[in-house]
Design an enzyme around this catalytic site. Structure first.
Site, PDB file in Angstrom:
ATOM      1  N   GLY A   1       0.791  -1.229   0.000  1.00 49.64           N
ATOM      2  CA  GLY A   1       0.000   0.000   0.000  1.00 49.64           C
ATOM      3  C   GLY A   1       0.823   1.278   0.000  1.00 49.64           C
TER       4      GLY A   1
ATOM      5  N   ASN B   1       1.428   3.002  -2.650  1.00 57.32           N
ATOM      6  CA  ASN B   1       0.681   3.923  -3.519  1.00 57.32           C
ATOM      7  C   ASN B   1      -0.551   4.460  -2.809  1.00 57.32           C
ATOM      8  OD1 ASN B   1       1.926   4.175  -6.335  1.00 57.32           O
ATOM      9  ND2 ASN B   1       2.165   2.001  -5.815  1.00 57.32           N
TER      10      ASN B   1
ATOM     11  N   ASN C   1      -6.339   1.759 -12.960  1.00 58.41           N
ATOM     12  CA  ASN C   1      -5.277   0.881 -12.468  1.00 58.41           C
ATOM     13  C   ASN C   1      -3.915   1.505 -12.739  1.00 58.41           C
ATOM     14  OD1 ASN C   1      -4.054  -1.548 -11.476  1.00 58.41           O
ATOM     15  ND2 ASN C   1      -3.681  -2.188 -13.586  1.00 58.41           N
TER      16      ASN C   1
ATOM     17  N   HIS D   1       0.076   0.538 -13.429  1.00 55.29           N
ATOM     18  CA  HIS D   1       0.883  -0.607 -13.871  1.00 55.29           C
ATOM     19  C   HIS D   1       2.347  -0.179 -13.992  1.00 55.29           C
ATOM     20  CE1 HIS D   1       1.588  -4.482 -15.696  1.00 55.29           C
ATOM     21  NE2 HIS D   1       2.346  -3.882 -16.579  1.00 55.29           N
TER      22      HIS D   1
ATOM     23  N   MET E   1      -4.283  -7.453  -6.587  1.00 56.56           N
ATOM     24  CA  MET E   1      -3.803  -8.602  -7.372  1.00 56.56           C
ATOM     25  C   MET E   1      -4.907  -9.534  -7.877  1.00 56.56           C
ATOM     26  SD  MET E   1      -0.748  -7.724  -7.456  1.00 56.56           S
ATOM     27  CE  MET E   1       0.218  -9.074  -8.130  1.00 56.56           C
ATOM     28  N   ARG E   2      -6.139  -9.060  -7.869  1.00 58.36           N
ATOM     29  CA  ARG E   2      -7.233  -9.881  -8.398  1.00 58.36           C
ATOM     30  C   ARG E   2      -7.756  -9.257  -9.674  1.00 58.36           C
ATOM     31  NH1 ARG E   2      -8.583 -14.827  -5.789  1.00 58.36           N
ATOM     32  NH2 ARG E   2      -7.815 -14.662  -3.665  1.00 58.36           N
TER      33      ARG E   2
HETATM   34  C1  GRF Z   1       2.846  -1.196  -7.798  1.00 55.70           C
HETATM   35  O1  GRF Z   1       4.103  -1.365  -8.377  1.00 55.70           O
HETATM   36  C2  GRF Z   1       1.766  -1.226  -8.837  1.00 55.70           C
HETATM   37  O2  GRF Z   1       2.162  -0.696 -10.070  1.00 55.70           O
HETATM   38  C3  GRF Z   1       1.515  -2.702  -8.989  1.00 55.70           C
HETATM   39  O3  GRF Z   1       1.616  -3.210  -7.667  1.00 55.70           O
HETATM   40  C4  GRF Z   1       2.496  -2.390  -6.912  1.00 55.70           C
HETATM   41  C5  GRF Z   1       1.789  -2.006  -5.646  1.00 55.70           C
HETATM   42  O4  GRF Z   1       2.644  -1.488  -4.674  1.00 55.70           O
HETATM   43  N1  GRF Z   1       0.242  -2.936  -9.638  1.00 55.70           N
HETATM   44  P1  GRF Z   1       2.054  -0.883  -3.324  1.00 55.70           P
HETATM   45  O5  GRF Z   1       1.179  -1.939  -2.659  1.00 55.70           O
HETATM   46  O6  GRF Z   1       1.268   0.352  -3.669  1.00 55.70           O
HETATM   47  O7  GRF Z   1       3.245  -0.570  -2.486  1.00 55.70           O
END
Ligand code: GRF
Length: 203
Positions: A12, A14, A107, A109, A90-91
């Site tokens: 988390g 982000n 999303n 990526h 991740m789903r």
């Molecule tokens: C990020 O690199 C995002 O692009 C990918 O999963 C990661 C999530 O990281 N889909 P976090 O949980 O926000 O630290």
């Protein structure tokens, strides 16, 4: 104010960047709800520390994928959310959620789509030997990593750097780009035209 539901599965960071941008006023939106696909996701603690409502979905909910999506749509609606932001979720997201929030599920990526789709994007780009990779924010459609692209930011590889160093630099770009894109959405400046996305200028 624009209300966001953030979906997570892991650390988390982000989510934290979005919370921080909202708190500092850089992002004119608030995280109203955090939903995790795993009860042990560290991101749940970050949400709780910020006083945000959290929901953790058990593995059993995902036995029928539509059940999880339906639940997420219901909860996001109940919390008055305008957008669903996937942040390390991740789903796979199914039609129940996409249809409930058309062009309102986004999303993040860690590669320049359509290159390196899937869950190992940074490592795959590194192993391939690309000279430039980056970060993409896109709307979610029925397939993985294929929806209309809202924004991309390149990251050039540095000679001799490790996968860990590249990963760290990509995450740092994510933490800036995602709040920026959410701000564009909050300002109502993002328009989907077919497969492409147009960003209206201000003023
Ligand atoms: C990020 O690199 C995002 O692009 C990918 O999963 C990661 C999530 O990281 N889909 P976090 O949980 O926000 O630290």
């Amino acid at each position: 104010m624009t209300r966001l539901a953030v979906l997570i599965s892991g650390t988390g960071t982000n989510l934290q960047a979005i919370i921080d941008a909202s708190a500092s006023g850089q992002l004119d939106a608030e995280v109203a709800l955090v939903i995790s696909s795993r009860p042990d996701a560290a991101g749940l603690q970050k949400a709780a520390a910020a006083g945000i409502q959290t929901i953790s979905l058990s593995r059993a909910v995902y036995k029928e994928p539509w059940a999880a999506d339906q639940l997420i749509a219901e909860q996001a609606n109940a919390a008055g959310c305008d957008y669903i932001a996937l942040a390390g979720y991740m789903r796979k997201v199914g039609p129940e959620l996409i249809e409930a929030f058309p062009n309102r599920v986004v999303n993040l990526h860690p590669a320049l789509l359509p290159a390196f789709q899937g869950g190992q994007a940074i490592a795959e780009a590194f192993a391939y030997g690309v000279k430039v990779t980056g970060v993409t924010v896109h709307f979610v459609d029925a397939e993985y990593d294929t929806g209309p692209i809202i924004a991309q930011r390149p990251v050039a590889l540095v000679e001799g750097e490790s996968l860990e160093q590249l990963t760290e630099r990509i995450h740092a770009v994510e933490h800036v780009l995602y709040p920026e894109v959410l701000q564009l959405l909050a300002e109502g400046r993002v328009e989907v035209v077919g497969k492409s996305v147009q960003i209206r200028s201000t003023g």
